[in-house]
Design an enzyme around this catalytic site. Structure first.
Site, PDB file in Angstrom:
ATOM      1  N   ALA A  48      -2.174  -9.477  15.577  1.00 56.06           N
ATOM      2  CA  ALA A  48      -1.080 -10.228  16.191  1.00 56.06           C
ATOM      3  C   ALA A  48      -1.397 -10.608  17.639  1.00 56.06           C
ATOM      4  O   ALA A  48      -1.109 -11.728  18.073  1.00 56.06           O
ATOM      5  CB  ALA A  48       0.198  -9.399  16.127  1.00 56.06           C
TER       6      ALA A  48
ATOM      7  N   HIS B 211      -3.294  15.133  35.873  1.00 51.85           N
ATOM      8  CA  HIS B 211      -3.529  16.267  34.968  1.00 51.85           C
ATOM      9  C   HIS B 211      -2.195  16.923  34.618  1.00 51.85           C
ATOM     10  O   HIS B 211      -1.376  17.106  35.501  1.00 51.85           O
ATOM     11  CB  HIS B 211      -4.429  17.293  35.649  1.00 51.85           C
TER      12      HIS B 211
HETATM   13  C1  LIG Z   1       2.340  -6.252   6.714  1.00 44.94           C
HETATM   14  C2  LIG Z   1       1.548  -6.683   7.895  1.00 44.94           C
HETATM   15  C3  LIG Z   1       1.398  -5.816   8.965  1.00 44.94           C
HETATM   16  C4  LIG Z   1       0.680  -6.201  10.073  1.00 44.94           C
HETATM   17  N1  LIG Z   1       0.554  -5.323  11.111  1.00 44.94           N
HETATM   18  C5  LIG Z   1      -0.118  -5.682  12.213  1.00 44.94           C
HETATM   19  C6  LIG Z   1      -0.192  -4.803  13.319  1.00 44.94           C
HETATM   20  O1  LIG Z   1       0.307  -3.679  13.311  1.00 44.94           O
HETATM   21  N2  LIG Z   1      -0.878  -5.214  14.415  1.00 44.94           N
HETATM   22  C7  LIG Z   1      -1.472  -6.431  14.463  1.00 44.94           C
HETATM   23  O2  LIG Z   1      -2.085  -6.738  15.486  1.00 44.94           O
HETATM   24  N3  LIG Z   1      -1.404  -7.302  13.430  1.00 44.94           N
HETATM   25  C8  LIG Z   1      -0.737  -6.964  12.312  1.00 44.94           C
HETATM   26  N4  LIG Z   1      -0.651  -7.830  11.253  1.00 44.94           N
HETATM   27  C9  LIG Z   1      -1.363  -9.117  11.337  1.00 44.94           C
HETATM   28  C10 LIG Z   1      -0.561 -10.135  12.137  1.00 44.94           C
HETATM   29  O3  LIG Z   1       0.757 -10.192  11.688  1.00 44.94           O
HETATM   30  C11 LIG Z   1      -1.252 -11.496  12.002  1.00 44.94           C
HETATM   31  O4  LIG Z   1      -2.598 -11.375  12.416  1.00 44.94           O
HETATM   32  C12 LIG Z   1      -0.580 -12.538  12.852  1.00 44.94           C
HETATM   33  O5  LIG Z   1       0.773 -12.630  12.552  1.00 44.94           O
HETATM   34  C13 LIG Z   1      -1.253 -13.872  12.620  1.00 44.94           C
HETATM   35  O6  LIG Z   1      -0.562 -14.808  13.379  1.00 44.94           O
HETATM   36  P1  LIG Z   1      -0.670 -16.346  13.078  1.00 44.94           P
HETATM   37  O7  LIG Z   1       0.181 -17.033  14.072  1.00 44.94           O
HETATM   38  O8  LIG Z   1      -2.090 -16.738  12.974  1.00 44.94           O
HETATM   39  O9  LIG Z   1      -0.087 -16.497  11.612  1.00 44.94           O
HETATM   40  P2  LIG Z   1       1.377 -16.187  11.096  1.00 44.94           P
HETATM   41  O10 LIG Z   1       2.058 -15.151  11.913  1.00 44.94           O
HETATM   42  O11 LIG Z   1       1.200 -15.945   9.615  1.00 44.94           O
HETATM   43  O12 LIG Z   1       2.146 -17.547  11.352  1.00 44.94           O
HETATM   44  C14 LIG Z   1       1.875 -18.689  10.559  1.00 44.94           C
HETATM   45  C15 LIG Z   1       3.168 -19.466  10.472  1.00 44.94           C
HETATM   46  O13 LIG Z   1       2.888 -20.728   9.880  1.00 44.94           O
HETATM   47  C16 LIG Z   1       3.911 -20.998   8.923  1.00 44.94           C
HETATM   48  N5  LIG Z   1       3.315 -21.911   7.969  1.00 44.94           N
HETATM   49  C17 LIG Z   1       2.386 -21.652   7.026  1.00 44.94           C
HETATM   50  N6  LIG Z   1       2.103 -22.782   6.342  1.00 44.94           N
HETATM   51  C18 LIG Z   1       2.860 -23.768   6.875  1.00 44.94           C
HETATM   52  C19 LIG Z   1       2.999 -25.149   6.597  1.00 44.94           C
HETATM   53  N7  LIG Z   1       2.291 -25.754   5.638  1.00 44.94           N
HETATM   54  N8  LIG Z   1       3.861 -25.850   7.365  1.00 44.94           N
HETATM   55  C20 LIG Z   1       4.578 -25.264   8.324  1.00 44.94           C
HETATM   56  N9  LIG Z   1       4.475 -23.954   8.638  1.00 44.94           N
HETATM   57  C21 LIG Z   1       3.636 -23.221   7.909  1.00 44.94           C
HETATM   58  C22 LIG Z   1       4.257 -19.638   8.357  1.00 44.94           C
HETATM   59  O14 LIG Z   1       5.564 -19.669   7.780  1.00 44.94           O
HETATM   60  C23 LIG Z   1       4.228 -18.781   9.602  1.00 44.94           C
HETATM   61  O15 LIG Z   1       5.451 -18.751  10.291  1.00 44.94           O
HETATM   62  C24 LIG Z   1       0.081  -7.473  10.124  1.00 44.94           C
HETATM   63  C25 LIG Z   1       0.229  -8.353   9.047  1.00 44.94           C
HETATM   64  C26 LIG Z   1       0.955  -7.961   7.952  1.00 44.94           C
HETATM   65  C27 LIG Z   1       1.119  -8.936   6.814  1.00 44.94           C
END
Ligand SMILES: Cc1cc2nc3c(=O)[nH]c(=O)nc-3n(C[C@H](O)[C@H](O)[C@H](O)COP(=O)(O)OP(=O)(O)OC[C@H]3O[C@@H](n4cnc5c(N)ncnc54)[C@H](O)[C@@H]3O)c2cc1C
Length: 151
Positions: free
Chosen positions: A3, A127
């Site tokens: 994240a 400490h």
């Molecule tokens: C159960 C779980 C636990 C996790 N725990 C951790 C943790 O403890 N620590 C950590 O660092 N990471 C964790 N992660 C990983 C982290 O959540 C992801 O790495 C991060 O959210 C990725 O961010 P992103 O913005 O790339 O993608 P996302 O957060 O997946 O955001 C992508 C967005 O794009 C939207 N989207 C997709 N396709 C389309 C489309 N065609 N049109 C419009 N919108 C679309 C989706 O709805 C979503 O809102 C976890 C993941 C999961 C699933």
């Protein structure tokens, strides 16, 4: 997969769109496994560094020799630091144990700032704290840590 990496990349995209130069240090992204005990890493392990052709010195410190870990009744785990052999510049860290997810911030900042292990070891830690294990792990690369015979 992470994240905080996604957040940084989002901000970088915004900076790019605003016409700013973006420099993301991909190898400086801490990773945490929220198991019990926690596992946190940043930068290369000794094996990964050697694989990349970097000679290393490695410092270790067991939490069983750390007063705070003992007083918490949670002394399973260790701190391991990796430094480049010639410069002694810190390049990697791993923590297994209580609060590993918090402890990994300090070496992440130190690596980003280009500190040597001696510079990282230098500041006084309170400490008894888990942070002392980080200091003594750094000391293990060039001296005998105060509370352990060294590796
Ligand atoms: C159960 C779980 C636990 C996790 N725990 C951790 C943790 O403890 N620590 C950590 O660092 N990471 C964790 N992660 C990983 C982290 O959540 C992801 O790495 C991060 O959210 C990725 O961010 P992103 O913005 O790339 O993608 P996302 O957060 O997946 O955001 C992508 C967005 O794009 C939207 N989207 C997709 N396709 C389309 C489309 N065609 N049109 C419009 N919108 C679309 C989706 O709805 C979503 O809102 C976890 C993941 C999961 C699933």
């Amino acid at each position: 997969m992470l994240a905080h990496e996604a957040m940084m990349e989002g901000a970088a995209v915004a900076d790019c769109l605003a016409g700013e130069t973006v420099d993301i240090e991909e190898n400086l992204i801490p990773a945490v496994v929220f198991t019990d005990p926690e596992i946190a890493t940043v930068g290369p392990s000794p094996a990964e560094a050697e694989e990349a052709g970097i000679s290393t010195v490695v410092g270790r410190f067991p939490l069983s020799a750390n007063g705070r870990a003992l007083s918490l009744g949670d002394d399973e785990g260790f701190v391991r630091l990796v430094a480049e052999a010639d410069s002694h510049q810190l390049i990697g860290a791993a923590v297994v144990g209580s609060e590993a997810s918090e402890l990994i911030s300090a070496p992440t900042i130190a690596i980003e700032q280009g500190l040597t292990v001696a510079e990282f070891a230098d500041p006084i830690r309170a400490h008894p704290t888990l942070s002392e294990a980080m200091k003594e792990s750094a000391e293990d690369t060039f001296a005998i840590p105060t509370h352990w015979r060294g590796s």
